[in-house]
Write a protein that holds these residues in place. Sequence first.
Motif, PDB file in Angstrom:
ATOM      1  N   PHE A  93     -75.075  -0.840  -1.385  1.00  0.00           N
ATOM      2  CA  PHE A  93     -74.517  -0.838  -2.739  1.00  0.00           C
ATOM      3  C   PHE A  93     -74.458  -2.251  -3.304  1.00  0.00           C
ATOM      4  CE2 PHE A  93     -73.220   3.572  -2.519  1.00  0.00           C
ATOM      5  CZ  PHE A  93     -73.127   3.938  -3.844  1.00  0.00           C
ATOM      6  N   ALA A  94     -74.067  -3.209  -2.482  1.00  0.00           N
ATOM      7  CA  ALA A  94     -73.991  -4.595  -2.951  1.00  0.00           C
ATOM      8  C   ALA A  94     -75.364  -5.094  -3.385  1.00  0.00           C
ATOM      9  CB  ALA A  94     -73.425  -5.486  -1.840  1.00  0.00           C
ATOM     10  N   LEU A  95     -76.388  -4.781  -2.596  1.00  0.00           N
ATOM     11  CA  LEU A  95     -77.748  -5.188  -2.943  1.00  0.00           C
ATOM     12  C   LEU A  95     -78.203  -4.506  -4.227  1.00  0.00           C
ATOM     13  CD1 LEU A  95     -80.389  -6.638  -2.277  1.00  0.00           C
ATOM     14  CD2 LEU A  95     -81.027  -4.655  -0.874  1.00  0.00           C
ATOM     15  N   ALA A  96     -77.908  -3.203  -4.352  1.00  0.00           N
ATOM     16  CA  ALA A  96     -78.309  -2.457  -5.537  1.00  0.00           C
ATOM     17  C   ALA A  96     -77.672  -3.024  -6.797  1.00  0.00           C
ATOM     18  CB  ALA A  96     -77.939  -0.983  -5.372  1.00  0.00           C
ATOM     19  N   LYS A  97     -76.413  -3.429  -6.710  1.00  0.00           N
ATOM     20  CA  LYS A  97     -75.715  -3.966  -7.878  1.00  0.00           C
ATOM     21  C   LYS A  97     -76.284  -5.329  -8.277  1.00  0.00           C
ATOM     22  CE  LYS A  97     -71.463  -1.359  -7.115  1.00  0.00           C
ATOM     23  NZ  LYS A  97     -70.032  -1.358  -6.765  1.00  0.00           N
ATOM     24  N   ASN A 112     -84.136   5.614  -9.499  1.00  0.00           N
ATOM     25  CA  ASN A 112     -84.490   5.629  -8.076  1.00  0.00           C
ATOM     26  C   ASN A 112     -83.407   5.002  -7.209  1.00  0.00           C
ATOM     27  OD1 ASN A 112     -87.443   6.662  -7.629  1.00  0.00           O
ATOM     28  ND2 ASN A 112     -87.480   5.496  -9.529  1.00  0.00           N
ATOM     29  N   THR A 113     -82.677   4.043  -7.754  1.00  0.00           N
ATOM     30  CA  THR A 113     -81.547   3.481  -7.009  1.00  0.00           C
ATOM     31  C   THR A 113     -80.469   4.534  -6.817  1.00  0.00           C
ATOM     32  OG1 THR A 113     -81.974   1.245  -7.835  1.00  0.00           O
ATOM     33  CG2 THR A 113     -79.770   1.706  -6.996  1.00  0.00           C
ATOM     34  N   ALA A 114     -80.162   5.289  -7.876  1.00  0.00           N
ATOM     35  CA  ALA A 114     -79.148   6.339  -7.781  1.00  0.00           C
ATOM     36  C   ALA A 114     -79.557   7.410  -6.771  1.00  0.00           C
ATOM     37  CB  ALA A 114     -78.924   6.971  -9.157  1.00  0.00           C
ATOM     38  N   LEU A 115     -80.804   7.848  -6.843  1.00  0.00           N
ATOM     39  CA  LEU A 115     -81.292   8.865  -5.912  1.00  0.00           C
ATOM     40  C   LEU A 115     -81.218   8.372  -4.469  1.00  0.00           C
ATOM     41  CD1 LEU A 115     -84.445  10.084  -7.901  1.00  0.00           C
ATOM     42  CD2 LEU A 115     -82.401  11.449  -7.414  1.00  0.00           C
ATOM     43  N   THR A 116     -81.620   7.124  -4.265  1.00  0.00           N
ATOM     44  CA  THR A 116     -81.637   6.570  -2.913  1.00  0.00           C
ATOM     45  C   THR A 116     -80.236   6.408  -2.348  1.00  0.00           C
ATOM     46  OG1 THR A 116     -83.709   5.403  -3.361  1.00  0.00           O
ATOM     47  CG2 THR A 116     -82.386   4.615  -1.500  1.00  0.00           C
ATOM     48  N   LEU A 117     -79.316   5.881  -3.145  1.00  0.00           N
ATOM     49  CA  LEU A 117     -77.950   5.678  -2.667  1.00  0.00           C
ATOM     50  C   LEU A 117     -77.277   7.006  -2.332  1.00  0.00           C
ATOM     51  CD1 LEU A 117     -76.749   2.861  -5.081  1.00  0.00           C
ATOM     52  CD2 LEU A 117     -77.261   2.641  -2.637  1.00  0.00           C
ATOM     53  N   GLU A 118     -77.494   8.024  -3.164  1.00  0.00           N
ATOM     54  CA  GLU A 118     -76.928   9.338  -2.858  1.00  0.00           C
ATOM     55  C   GLU A 118     -77.542   9.909  -1.583  1.00  0.00           C
ATOM     56  OE1 GLU A 118     -75.166  11.494  -6.747  1.00  0.00           O
ATOM     57  OE2 GLU A 118     -77.319  11.784  -6.433  1.00  0.00           O
ATOM     58  N   ASP A 129     -66.912   6.892  -2.608  1.00  0.00           N
ATOM     59  CA  ASP A 129     -65.587   6.770  -3.196  1.00  0.00           C
ATOM     60  C   ASP A 129     -65.706   6.865  -4.717  1.00  0.00           C
ATOM     61  OD1 ASP A 129     -66.322   4.243  -4.248  1.00  0.00           O
ATOM     62  OD2 ASP A 129     -65.602   3.212  -2.460  1.00  0.00           O
ATOM     63  N   THR A 130     -64.601   6.938  -5.392  1.00  0.00           N
ATOM     64  CA  THR A 130     -64.601   7.174  -6.842  1.00  0.00           C
ATOM     65  C   THR A 130     -65.386   6.106  -7.592  1.00  0.00           C
ATOM     66  OG1 THR A 130     -62.453   8.264  -6.682  1.00  0.00           O
ATOM     67  CG2 THR A 130     -63.150   7.510  -8.861  1.00  0.00           C
ATOM     68  N   GLU A 131     -65.182   4.851  -7.218  1.00  0.00           N
ATOM     69  CA  GLU A 131     -65.850   3.750  -7.923  1.00  0.00           C
ATOM     70  C   GLU A 131     -67.362   3.816  -7.739  1.00  0.00           C
ATOM     71  OE1 GLU A 131     -65.995  -1.152  -7.901  1.00  0.00           O
ATOM     72  OE2 GLU A 131     -64.358  -0.098  -6.899  1.00  0.00           O
ATOM     73  N   GLN A 134     -68.882   6.795  -9.618  1.00  0.00           N
ATOM     74  CA  GLN A 134     -68.964   6.540 -11.057  1.00  0.00           C
ATOM     75  C   GLN A 134     -70.112   5.591 -11.365  1.00  0.00           C
ATOM     76  OE1 GLN A 134     -65.031   5.117 -12.013  1.00  0.00           O
ATOM     77  NE2 GLN A 134     -64.209   7.186 -12.336  1.00  0.00           N
ATOM     78  N   TRP A 135     -70.341   4.611 -10.489  1.00  0.00           N
ATOM     79  CA  TRP A 135     -71.434   3.665 -10.705  1.00  0.00           C
ATOM     80  C   TRP A 135     -72.786   4.372 -10.620  1.00  0.00           C
ATOM     81  CZ3 TRP A 135     -75.398   1.026  -7.924  1.00  0.00           C
ATOM     82  CH2 TRP A 135     -75.903  -0.114  -8.585  1.00  0.00           C
ATOM     83  N   VAL A 136     -72.926   5.264  -9.633  1.00  0.00           N
ATOM     84  CA  VAL A 136     -74.163   6.036  -9.498  1.00  0.00           C
ATOM     85  C   VAL A 136     -74.372   6.933 -10.716  1.00  0.00           C
ATOM     86  CG1 VAL A 136     -75.280   7.898  -8.193  1.00  0.00           C
ATOM     87  CG2 VAL A 136     -74.264   5.958  -6.985  1.00  0.00           C
ATOM     88  N   ARG A 137     -73.303   7.567 -11.176  1.00  0.00           N
ATOM     89  CA  ARG A 137     -73.414   8.413 -12.364  1.00  0.00           C
ATOM     90  C   ARG A 137     -73.839   7.578 -13.583  1.00  0.00           C
ATOM     91  NH1 ARG A 137     -71.857  13.384 -13.956  1.00  0.00           N
ATOM     92  NH2 ARG A 137     -70.975  13.775 -11.900  1.00  0.00           N
TER      93      ARG A 137
END
Length: 348
Positions: A93-97, A112-118, A129-131, A134-137
Amino acid sequence: MEIGSIIRSRRAARGFTQEQVAQALGVTATAVSKWERNASLPEITLLPALARLLGTDLNDLLAFQQEMTREEVSAFLDTLHRTAGEGGLAAAFALAKEQRKQFPRCGLLALNTALTLEGLAALAGVPLDTEDAQWVRALYRQAAESADSAVAAQARAMLFSQALEAGAVDQAEEWLQNLPPQPLYDKSSMQARLALARKDWAKAGEQWEGNLLHQIGQVQSTLLSLMDLAAQEGRREDIAPLADAACTLTHCFGLWPYETWSVRLQQALLTEDVEGGLTALEGLLDTLDRPWVLGPLFRRLGRRETASLTAQLRPAILRELTDPDNSTYDLLRDSPRFRALVEKADPC
């Protein structure tokens, strides 16, 4: 593209010399030359005037609008997977951000980042977690507004599924209405036909074989959904022929036996067949120790490496089997054979 390259390309497009840019900004031509060579950077107070002079804005000047190519996104996703393997989901997540900060407007990257992280979270068995959720959404919502229609459509489809799973039926319907109709053309088949016209047999064959695998997967998914529907409607007599059809696909096309055992396990759970479920579970776990070799219908796709896939599947399956809050396998859990299978499959 670095800022120096952007300044140079925008200056050339406007027909300005370095001297003209320097004179307009009250600096030396040497300073402009250094900017374009990335030997130094313009002072922050000069950036708005420089952007106006070059007919652009700060986002473009600072590369905030820069898109990533599909190859660059693919390479980044590989890095994201490695990071998750070495440092865990938090590191991914840190790298993605950090990557999003560099390319905040790239819809392809967001999707693709959202798909991969999920996917990484699901394989790790770690709920977001909630945060983070929400970031993925937010990534999906950004991608849903992408100028790339394919990216936007896939993001909207994901938001539809998420809304439906959350019970937000009206919101799901809204996302569904925002989806474009299915195209009347098949781009992948057209790519295969183009390769064939160029006598690139290998590329054409690989494309068509990939299409075939995708279509088989779609049919299998539909058959599994029909099995669930039959069970919900109390039509148990319809479950077996649907399961048989799905298993026949796997056998006829020489696919991974894991798929067959997965279907049989679902069939047993839907019909409350304990012995059938245990037998299917045993077969499913056994396939994780066997290499997957595609049948002769997929010569160009060749041998599929399953070591990394198995390494991800096994812990995910074991978490599902041993999770007391997951009622899916309650039918089997009282059996000593079930516990023995789980213990045997757990390398720890």
